[in-house]
Write a protein that holds these residues in place. Structure first.
Motif, short mmCIF file in Angstrom:
data_model
loop_
_atom_site.label_atom_id
_atom_site.label_comp_id
_atom_site.label_asym_id
_atom_site.label_seq_id
_atom_site.Cartn_x
_atom_site.Cartn_y
_atom_site.Cartn_z
N VAL A 53 -6.92 14.43 0.55
CA VAL A 53 -7.24 13.17 0.58
C VAL A 53 -6.73 12.58 1.83
O VAL A 53 -5.52 12.51 2.08
CB VAL A 53 -7.12 12.61 -0.61
N PRO A 54 -7.67 11.88 2.67
CA PRO A 54 -7.33 11.31 4.04
C PRO A 54 -6.44 9.78 3.50
O PRO A 54 -7.02 8.96 3.77
CB PRO A 54 -8.57 10.96 4.72
N VAL A 55 -4.95 9.86 3.15
CA VAL A 55 -4.50 8.64 2.78
C VAL A 55 -3.10 8.60 3.96
O VAL A 55 -2.78 9.54 4.22
CB VAL A 55 -3.89 8.99 1.33
N THR A 56 -3.08 7.38 4.10
CA THR A 56 -1.79 7.06 4.87
C THR A 56 -0.73 6.14 4.42
O THR A 56 -1.21 5.43 3.49
CB THR A 56 -2.29 6.38 6.26
N ASP A 58 2.18 3.33 5.74
CA ASP A 58 2.36 2.76 6.88
C ASP A 58 1.95 3.50 8.19
O ASP A 58 2.56 3.93 9.12
CB ASP A 58 4.02 2.83 6.73
N SER A 59 0.66 4.06 8.01
CA SER A 59 -0.15 4.32 9.30
C SER A 59 0.09 5.78 9.61
O SER A 59 -0.25 6.55 10.53
CB SER A 59 -0.15 3.52 10.51
N GLN A 60 0.96 6.63 8.69
CA GLN A 60 1.14 7.96 8.78
C GLN A 60 0.54 8.89 7.76
O GLN A 60 0.51 8.09 6.44
CB GLN A 60 2.79 8.11 8.66
N PRO A 61 0.33 10.01 7.86
CA PRO A 61 -0.32 10.72 7.01
C PRO A 61 0.65 10.83 5.54
O PRO A 61 1.81 10.91 5.77
CB PRO A 61 -0.36 12.40 7.59
N VAL A 78 -0.26 1.42 1.68
CA VAL A 78 -0.98 2.73 1.66
C VAL A 78 -2.48 2.40 1.82
O VAL A 78 -3.06 1.54 1.22
CB VAL A 78 -0.80 3.42 0.07
N THR A 79 -3.03 3.26 2.43
CA THR A 79 -4.36 2.88 2.88
C THR A 79 -5.51 4.16 2.71
O THR A 79 -4.82 5.42 3.14
CB THR A 79 -4.67 2.36 4.32
N VAL A 80 -6.62 4.00 2.31
CA VAL A 80 -7.58 5.16 2.22
C VAL A 80 -8.92 4.43 2.21
O VAL A 80 -9.36 3.60 1.88
CB VAL A 80 -7.55 5.87 0.81
#
Length: 99
Positions: A53-56, A58-61, A78-80
């Motif tokens: 799942v393409p989650v980051t 703090d802008s890192q994988p 956390v962003t997705v």
């Protein structure tokens, strides 16, 4: 960033994702049905993302890790897709603030 919700975490595993069957729902575009699991132990929350799942964070994988709460100057973000969240700490309660 505009906030879209707040969900208080229970002790143990809490699922998070775009589907309404999750304990924490992340509304937004391109948000998978299930993003991962938030595991609350005491006053700590560990995020365990679903593989692929393409989650980051703090802008890192993203990788499995304990998230920093808003009790510190720079909480983990956390962003997705178009959604995201961070962990709020209020005395002995921990919640997920979604945006």
């Amino acid at each position: 960033m505009s906030y879209s919700g707040l969900t208080w975490l229970r002790v143990g595993a809490n699922t998070i994702g775009g589907d309404t069957t999750n304990n924490v729902r992340l509304p937004g575009r391109d948000v998978p049905a299930k993003v991962g699991i938030l595991v609350r132990t005491g006053n700590a929350v560990r995020f365990e993302p679903i593989l692929g799942v393409p989650v980051t964070i703090d802008s890192q994988p993203a990788r499995a890790m304990t998230l920093l709460t808003d009790a510190v100057p720079k909480p983990s973000v956390v962003t997705v897709g178009t959604a995201g969240f961070k962990i709020m700490q209020r005395v002995d309660s921990l919640g997920v603030r979604t945006f």
